[in-house]
Design an enzyme around this catalytic site. Structure first.
Site, PDB file in Angstrom:
ATOM      1  N   CYS A  52      14.282   8.559 -11.871  1.00  0.00           N
ATOM      2  CA  CYS A  52      13.420   7.667 -11.084  1.00  0.00           C
ATOM      3  C   CYS A  52      12.802   6.652 -12.046  1.00  0.00           C
ATOM      4  O   CYS A  52      12.222   7.021 -13.066  1.00  0.00           O
ATOM      5  CB  CYS A  52      12.321   8.474 -10.394  1.00  0.00           C
ATOM      6  N   TYR A  72     -17.207   0.633   0.115  1.00  0.00           N
ATOM      7  CA  TYR A  72     -15.974   1.421   0.020  1.00  0.00           C
ATOM      8  C   TYR A  72     -15.626   1.560  -1.468  1.00  0.00           C
ATOM      9  O   TYR A  72     -14.526   1.236  -1.904  1.00  0.00           O
ATOM     10  CB  TYR A  72     -14.831   0.757   0.800  1.00  0.00           C
ATOM     11  N   CYS A  94      -5.627  -3.510   0.318  1.00  0.00           N
ATOM     12  CA  CYS A  94      -4.297  -2.928   0.137  1.00  0.00           C
ATOM     13  C   CYS A  94      -3.455  -3.133   1.389  1.00  0.00           C
ATOM     14  O   CYS A  94      -2.320  -2.682   1.464  1.00  0.00           O
ATOM     15  CB  CYS A  94      -4.398  -1.433  -0.192  1.00  0.00           C
TER      16      CYS A  94
END
Length: 458
Positions: free
Chosen positions: A162, A320, A413
């Site tokens: 990977c 947040y 995001c």
């Protein structure tokens, strides 16, 4: 019952983050998740209306003319973890930039100047956390420690070589797989809910080289103290570039195909690994959140700091705030910084990291932004927003917009939900002075975006 149609579709357009579009022979628009611009695929119609057909991706028939990267991962077409392995990195950036710009146009949002996409400092070997699953490729096959196969719930892919993870991840995963294969250790079966081994989590701090390994099993008593010690000794003998400094065992008897921590025990070493970012130290525990790509995260947070123009006279509110990374970056220059975060463990870690870095002009509140924001008042010079993928709760946003700050920095995001929130800022009299894209997750479909909003003086 009418049989659902199966069609061959060429992907002619893509919508952020993962919606492909193409037309059938009758000129009808098909939309489905998956695929790459230019590919020809087979899909099954699911829902129809007069405008479009919602479909399900079935299989790839023909590669795209854009897919010319020959150094891709050998599991590209079956793993599903990386959508853009076969694209040259420059092409990947172009596709991502195009989708975000289309999203901005669709929402009729006016942004001054050109929209820049910041490439990742590293587009391979960047991930600092991986969660692997024990299973098999075919029913009754040998044990595999890997990733779920795309669109196949029961099949596990053996992710050899990977290329988005550090080589130590590949080494540890491969050796652990071999270790349990040789001992013919049972793995958890999703249909019978029997078997010992469930997951293996690896975390690595790239700048310090510290590695954490977390083995997740069920509560089978056969995995006793002796077997645990043997497993730890085996791990410590693996030749890695970094150093394994922490080993945990987690018990999970939940039927859910996820890591549910019912009990956790430190088997070896420290309770955390330590990473460096922007001259600050951060202790990372087994399940605390930390940006998966520290290299791009540094660029993103530095950009947030630069846009904010923080000085010693400013009081900063970070909403947040997670484990307080941005809060601490701002506090390093500001008069004060306050973070609000709903996850208790994250807040505890934020306090711990602030103490580790000797930052005392900082405060953290644990709770929902919707409720906690009323406790801190509205007198701030700067507000930083970094909400979850779902965006900001509309009721919370109403309260946020009443804060007297003239400057907001919004990190996201999920540009799709960010656009909805930005429209509310614009209605409230704000202008978008800067907007940039950061390739936080090379080879995947996802990006992060950052916007600077200031009150319109008019």
């Amino acid at each position: 019952m009418r049989k659902k149609e199966i069609k061959e579709i060429k992907i002619e357009n893509m919508k952020y983050p993962n919606i492909s579009q193409g037309y059938d022979e009758n000129g009808r628009l098909y939309e489905f998740k998956g695929g790459v611009l230019g590919q020809r695929v087979r899909v099954k119609a699911q829902k129809k209306n007069k405008i479009r057909v919602k479909a399900k991706y079935l299989e790839l028939l023909e590669h795209s003319y854009l897919e010319n990267n020959t150094s891709h991962c050998p599991n590209t077409d079956i793993c599903g973890g990386c959508a853009y392995q076969k694209l040259a990195y420059e092409t990947e950036l172009m596709v991502k930039s195009m989708m975000v710009k289309d999203l901005i146009r669709e929402n009729d949002i006016d942004i001054e100047g050109d929209i820049r996409i910041n490439q990742a400092p590293k587009n391979s070997g960047y991930r600092n956390k991986m969660e692997y699953t024990f299973g098999d490729r075919v029913k009754g096959g040998e044990l595999i420690l890997g990733l779920h196969r795309q669109n196949r719930f029961y099949e596990i892919v053996n992710p050899i070589d990977c290329n988005i993870i550090d080589e130590d991840f590949n080494t540890i995963r491969s050796e652990v797989q071999k270790y349990f294969r040789e001992r013919k250790t049972s793995f958890y079966h999703k249909n019978t809910h029997e078997g010992l081994l469930r997951h293996l989590i690896i975390r690595k701090a790239h700048y310090t080289g510290e590695i954490m390994v977390v083995l997740v099993t069920n509560s089978d008593e056969s995995f006793d103290e002796i077997r645990k010690k043997l497993f730890v000794n085996f791990l410590l003998d693996i030749k890695t570039k970094g150093q394994i400094v922490s080993v945990f065992h987690v018990i999970n008897d939940s039927v859910a195909d996820a890591v549910v921590v019912e009990d956790i025990k430190l088997l070896y070493g420290k309770e955390y690994i330590t990473e460096l970012m922007l001259d600050l130290k951060f202790n990372i525990s087994p399940f605390s959140f930390f940006q998966p790509n520290v290299y791009t995260a540094q660029k993103l947070y530095q950009k947030a700091f630069d846009l904010a123009g923080v000085d010693e006279s400013m009081d900063v509110l970070d909403l947040y705030s997670g484990t307080g990374t941005i809060t601490q970056v701002m506090a390093s220059k500001a008069k004060s910084a306050t973070g609000i975060e709903i996850v208790n463990e994250a807040v505890d870690k934020a306090w711990e990291n602030a103490k580790l870095n000797g930052i005392d002009n900082i405060n953290f509140l644990c709770g929902d932004v919707l409720e906690e924001i009323e406790k801190v008042g509205d007198q701030f010079d700067l507000v930083v927003l970094d909400p979850p993928r779902a965006g900001i709760n509309p009721k919370a946003l109403e309260k946020i917009l009443k804060i007297q700050a003239n400057k907001f920095v919004y990190i996201s995001c999920n540009p799709k939900t960010q656009m909805e929130n930005l429209k509310d800022f614009i209605k409230a009299g704000f202008e978008i002075k800067d907007f940039e894209i950061f390739d936080q997750f090379p080879r995947s479909r996802h990006v992060e975006t950052i916007a600077l909003l200031t009150r319109d003086e008019k």
